[in-house]
Write a protein that holds these residues in place. Structure first.
Motif, PDB file in Angstrom:
ATOM      1  N   PRO A  67       5.676 -19.520 -34.279  1.00 60.53           N
ATOM      2  CA  PRO A  67       5.267 -20.916 -34.463  1.00 60.53           C
ATOM      3  C   PRO A  67       3.839 -21.212 -34.019  1.00 60.53           C
ATOM      4  O   PRO A  67       3.316 -20.578 -33.095  1.00 60.53           O
ATOM      5  N   TYR A  68       3.237 -22.216 -34.660  1.00 62.19           N
ATOM      6  CA  TYR A  68       1.934 -22.730 -34.254  1.00 62.19           C
ATOM      7  C   TYR A  68       2.077 -23.821 -33.194  1.00 62.19           C
ATOM      8  O   TYR A  68       1.100 -24.185 -32.546  1.00 62.19           O
ATOM      9  N   ASP A  69       3.274 -24.408 -33.070  1.00 61.27           N
ATOM     10  CA  ASP A  69       3.495 -25.550 -32.184  1.00 61.27           C
ATOM     11  C   ASP A  69       4.693 -25.287 -31.277  1.00 61.27           C
ATOM     12  O   ASP A  69       5.389 -24.272 -31.401  1.00 61.27           O
ATOM     13  N   GLU A  70       4.922 -26.253 -30.380  1.00 60.55           N
ATOM     14  CA  GLU A  70       6.120 -26.208 -29.553  1.00 60.55           C
ATOM     15  C   GLU A  70       7.352 -26.320 -30.438  1.00 60.55           C
ATOM     16  O   GLU A  70       7.350 -27.041 -31.450  1.00 60.55           O
ATOM     17  N   MET A  71       8.429 -25.650 -30.047  1.00 60.02           N
ATOM     18  CA  MET A  71       9.611 -25.580 -30.908  1.00 60.02           C
ATOM     19  C   MET A  71      10.666 -26.642 -30.587  1.00 60.02           C
ATOM     20  O   MET A  71      11.835 -26.483 -30.917  1.00 60.02           O
ATOM     21  N   ILE A 188     -11.763 -16.969 -27.810  1.00 59.65           N
ATOM     22  CA  ILE A 188     -10.326 -16.679 -27.843  1.00 59.65           C
ATOM     23  C   ILE A 188      -9.790 -16.546 -26.425  1.00 59.65           C
ATOM     24  O   ILE A 188     -10.288 -15.738 -25.640  1.00 59.65           O
ATOM     25  N   GLY A 189      -8.776 -17.339 -26.114  1.00 61.84           N
ATOM     26  CA  GLY A 189      -8.110 -17.214 -24.823  1.00 61.84           C
ATOM     27  C   GLY A 189      -8.895 -17.753 -23.650  1.00 61.84           C
ATOM     28  O   GLY A 189      -8.575 -17.434 -22.504  1.00 61.84           O
ATOM     29  N   ASP A 219      -3.861 -21.546 -23.653  1.00 61.57           N
ATOM     30  CA  ASP A 219      -2.555 -22.172 -23.769  1.00 61.57           C
ATOM     31  C   ASP A 219      -2.069 -22.257 -25.215  1.00 61.57           C
ATOM     32  O   ASP A 219      -0.929 -22.663 -25.466  1.00 61.57           O
ATOM     33  N   ASP A 220      -2.906 -21.875 -26.179  1.00 59.93           N
ATOM     34  CA  ASP A 220      -2.484 -21.851 -27.586  1.00 59.93           C
ATOM     35  C   ASP A 220      -1.531 -20.679 -27.810  1.00 59.93           C
ATOM     36  O   ASP A 220      -1.656 -19.632 -27.161  1.00 59.93           O
TER      37      ASP A 220
END
Length: 436
Positions: A67-71, A188-189, A219-220
């Motif tokens: 996922p790209y987002d919270e589930m 990145i990161g 946090d991504d």
């Protein structure tokens, strides 16, 4: 034409749906969803919203998504719809001076520009026989690099160091002073706090005005940290194909590899070298080989590598060093002495320097390296007062010219040096040695 293509793709994609069967960690398994690898899917969550995920693998009859987002709101049986089978991003001259995230969304609180073109995120590297030879130098504005580790247009150099040794500061200095017409900076990161610091302090308004900054913070999700690298590289390719000389700076390759490690292990890959699955080592050359020179323009690359415990021979560092066209080692010892940039000249190399420099330049660089090597070998004797003048003529010359050498190698962060000036001062050092 591209809008019509996207519209047709959405019509076809609407027919491909599936249902969530299970979630293990960050991996979502979907049944009845034969979407291709890399496709973007949309999950219709219980709260009425939706979230995007990317196809990262397959297990039996199930398709695995990351996922790209919270589930939140996703459960067993959640409906999944195919969004795009090919990842594209909008591009154009309006990207210059802007900051975007890994999805291509503008995050600098300014209105979105009109971007007329689109490019695919995943493109093949330039074919070997379509690459002109790299024979023209690219000025970085940093004397230690331009004089002793000269970079060519289309070359890729790695910057290897531990944490806190000055990688980001050096990248910002290069971005402000480089002769390249466009900078693409991929972060990145990074810690969220460091992004604004880098843009305002290290890059500055002048550097930002001709740069595109792509950000994926620590946090991504791992899939977005991975996507940021591909997005930034695709943007660099767009400007290269528009007849520009592009400088691509990625900080860091290590966090890109860590993101792929996280995804690979979650998708069921078995760990191999020091816990890294094979996909990590397969993706690195595919990404790094996309830099280079074409008949239209060039992409020159600086890739930072965060070495664990200052060990430059760990697997990721060793693999990247074997792919790139040279490496710059930043020394913690020099950094602790207030020496900036903390470039370990004797431990660094530019493989294309012989093809991009004149004989006089190479001779002057070789002379300075000889002085530095002789001084380094005699350091123990010098530090305890056991070295006697006259014992070694090269060491004697290095000691007499020490002030000039340090003045050449050290450079304030906001001081830019032209390539011509870097070479001239290097030749002055050579001439001063011959007069001793």
């Amino acid at each position: 034409m591209l809008d019509l293509e996207d519209h047709l793709q959405r019509i076809a994609a609407a027919k491909l749906t599936g249902r969530v069967t299970k979630i293990v960690g960050m991996t979502i398994a979907v049944a009845g969803f034969p979407a291709p690898l890399g496709a973007i899917a949309r999950l219709e969550a219980d709260h009425g919203g939706s979230l995007e995920a990317e196809v990262v693998g397959f297990s039996g009859e199930e398709t695995l998504l990351f996922p790209y987002d919270e589930m939140s709101g996703v459960r067993r049986g959640t409906r999944v719809v195919l969004g795009h089978s090919v990842q594209r991003v909008k591009v154009g001259q309006g990207l210059l001076g802007r900051i975007i995230n890994a999805r291509g969304e503008f995050i600098d609180l300014r209105p979105s520009p009109i971007l007329p073109d689109r490019v695919c995120l995943h493109q093949k590297p330039i074919p070997p026989m379509s690459r002109p030879r790299i024979d023209e130098p690219l000025s970085t504005g940093v004397r230690a690099i331009d004089g002793l580790l000269t970079m060519g247009k289309g070359q890729r150099l790695g910057i290897f160091s531990g944490s806190g040794v000055g990688k980001s500061t050096l990248l910002g200095q290069i971005a402000r002073a480089t002769a390249a017409s466009v900078n693409v900076v991929i972060l990145i990161g990074e810690r969220g706090r460091e992004v604004r610091e880098f843009i305002e302090r290290d890059l500055g308004p002048h550097g930002l005005s001709r740069s595109v900054v792509v950000v994926a913070t620590s946090d991504d999700p791992a899939i977005l940290r991975l996507r940021a690298a591909y997005l930034g590289t695709a943007i660099a390719e767009y400007f290269r194909d528009s007849a520009s000389d592009v400088l691509l700076m990625m900080d860091s390759v290590t966090r890109f590899a860590q993101a792929q490690r996280e995804i690979g292990l979650a998708a069921g890959e078995h760990p191999a070298t020091r816990g890294n699955p094979p996909s990590v080592f397969a993706l690195l050359p595919k990404l790094l080989e996309r830099c280079g020179r074409t008949e239209h323009g060039s992409i020159s690359g600086f890739y930072t590598v965060l070495v664990e415990g200052d060990d430059t021979n760990e697997p990721i560092s060793d693999t990247v060093r074997g792919i790139l066209d040279g490496h710059i080692i930043l020394s913690r010892s020099l950094a602790q002495q207030g020496h900036f940039p903390a470039v370990d000249v004797l431990g660094s190399v530019s493989r294309l320097m012989p093809d991009t420099t004149t004989p006089s330049h190479r001779q002057a660089a070789s002379s300075l390296r000889q002085l530095m090597a002789a001084r380094q070998q005699a350091d123990d004797l010098i530090s305890i007062g056991a070295y006697q003048a006259g014992a070694n003529s090269v060491v004697d010359a290095a000691l007499r010219l020490q002030a000039m050498i340090e003045s050449y190698l050290q450079q304030p962060t906001h001081d830019a040096s032209t390539l011509a000036d870097s070479i001239h001062r290097l030749e002055q050092l050579r001439d001063a040695r011959s007069e001793i």
